[in-house]
Scaffold this motif. Structure first.
Motif, short mmCIF file in Angstrom:
data_model
loop_
_atom_site.label_atom_id
_atom_site.label_comp_id
_atom_site.label_asym_id
_atom_site.label_seq_id
_atom_site.Cartn_x
_atom_site.Cartn_y
_atom_site.Cartn_z
N THR A 135 16.13 131.39 68.14
CA THR A 135 17.06 130.72 69.05
C THR A 135 18.31 130.34 68.26
N ASP A 136 19.46 130.46 68.90
CA ASP A 136 20.75 130.26 68.25
C ASP A 136 21.10 128.78 68.20
N ASN A 137 21.27 128.24 67.01
CA ASN A 137 21.61 126.82 66.85
C ASN A 137 23.09 126.53 67.04
N ARG A 138 23.90 127.58 67.20
CA ARG A 138 25.36 127.39 67.30
C ARG A 138 25.77 127.19 68.76
N ASP A 141 24.38 120.76 72.15
CA ASP A 141 23.12 120.02 72.05
C ASP A 141 22.32 120.09 73.34
N ARG A 144 20.62 123.38 73.33
CA ARG A 144 19.68 123.48 72.22
C ARG A 144 18.40 122.69 72.47
N GLU A 225 15.76 118.91 65.68
CA GLU A 225 15.49 120.34 65.58
C GLU A 225 14.81 120.80 66.85
N GLN A 227 13.89 124.68 68.30
CA GLN A 227 14.05 126.10 68.07
C GLN A 227 12.75 126.86 68.33
#
Length: 243
Positions: A135-138, A141, A144, A225, A227
């Motif tokens: 999964t893309d953290n960029r 929020d 995410r 976190e 992800q």
């Protein structure tokens, strides 16, 4: 006349909108189109966006002009090299131009509507031995926060595989996000036993990620976190697991 002209223009807009709704909204080439066990040279360079060396979920590495340049990338401990790529974004631009909900329809580089980073794992002979999805953290929020739920889609996709899922105990310094602490790791293999898989999901605060700033008493934005990590490889290679 003016009214008729306006009606004609509106009719054309609606027709274009409807036509786009019937267009293929999947990427031209995705991570699922890659055939494990085949040469990486068969992956079409022109059907994807950018190509680069992968870093196992970290920042994008050295750019490549072709998948055939895989030897440029540093090998991992297994001897495999990770080649990251993103999807061709032409349809995203079309949707934006038409003011459609392009993220809903196309989603850029995504899996089950989750923004992701995808890559191939290539052996020294140039054969694709595996694939990775992070999964893309960029992203924001808000987006995410749901990244850890992608594991549910993977578990459903591989329900006929021999999956063994277990909760990973809370490590020193880790904390729940609110009242939620999720860290799950699933491993398994295909029905024929030739393909191994590992899926990991987490939703937690790591050591030092405090929800509230102790000095200002304000909420620390982004201090969590969330992800999902997926890896699939052909035997005798083994997926990297990082509980």
């Amino acid at each position: 006349m003016r009214t008729q002209t306006l009606l004609a223009i509106c009719g054309l807009c609606l027709s274009a909108h409807a036509a786009f709704g019937q267009m293929r909204v999947e990427p031209v080439y995705s991570i699922w189109d890659v055939v494990l066990g085949q040469p990486v040279s068969q992956v079409p360079d022109l059907a994807v966006g950018q190509i680069a060396c992968g870093t196992n979920g970290g920042p994008t590495g050295q750019p490549l002009t072709s998948f055939s340049d895989f030897l440029t990338c540093q090998p991992e401990q297994s001897g495999l090299r990770e080649i990251e790529f993103n999807y061709d974004d032409e349809q995203d631009y079309i949707a934006r131009a038409m003011e459609l909900e392009y993220r809903t329809l196309q989603g850029g580089t995504s899996v089950f509507a989750h923004p992701v980073v995808v890559s191939l794992l290539v052996d020294p002979e140039g054969v694709v031995q595996g694939r990775r999805i992070f999964t893309d953290n960029r992203i924001s929020d808000r987006e995410r926060r749901t990244a850890f739920t992608l594991i549910r889609n993977f578990k459903a996709r591989y329900r006929d595989w021999s999956l063994d899922c277990a909760d990973v105990p809370m490590q020193e310094g880790q904390q729940p996000v609110g009242n939620q602490f999720i860290h799950e790791l699933c491993t398994g293999h295909s029905p024929d036993g030739q393909t191994l898989i590992a899926i990991e999901a987490s939703y937690l605060r790591k050591k030092g990620q405090l929800g509230i700033n102790r000095e200002t008493q304000e909420v620390n934005t982004g201090y969590f976190e969330s992800q999902t990590r997926y890896e699939e490889v052909l035997s005798p290679y083994v997926p990297v697991t990082e509980p």
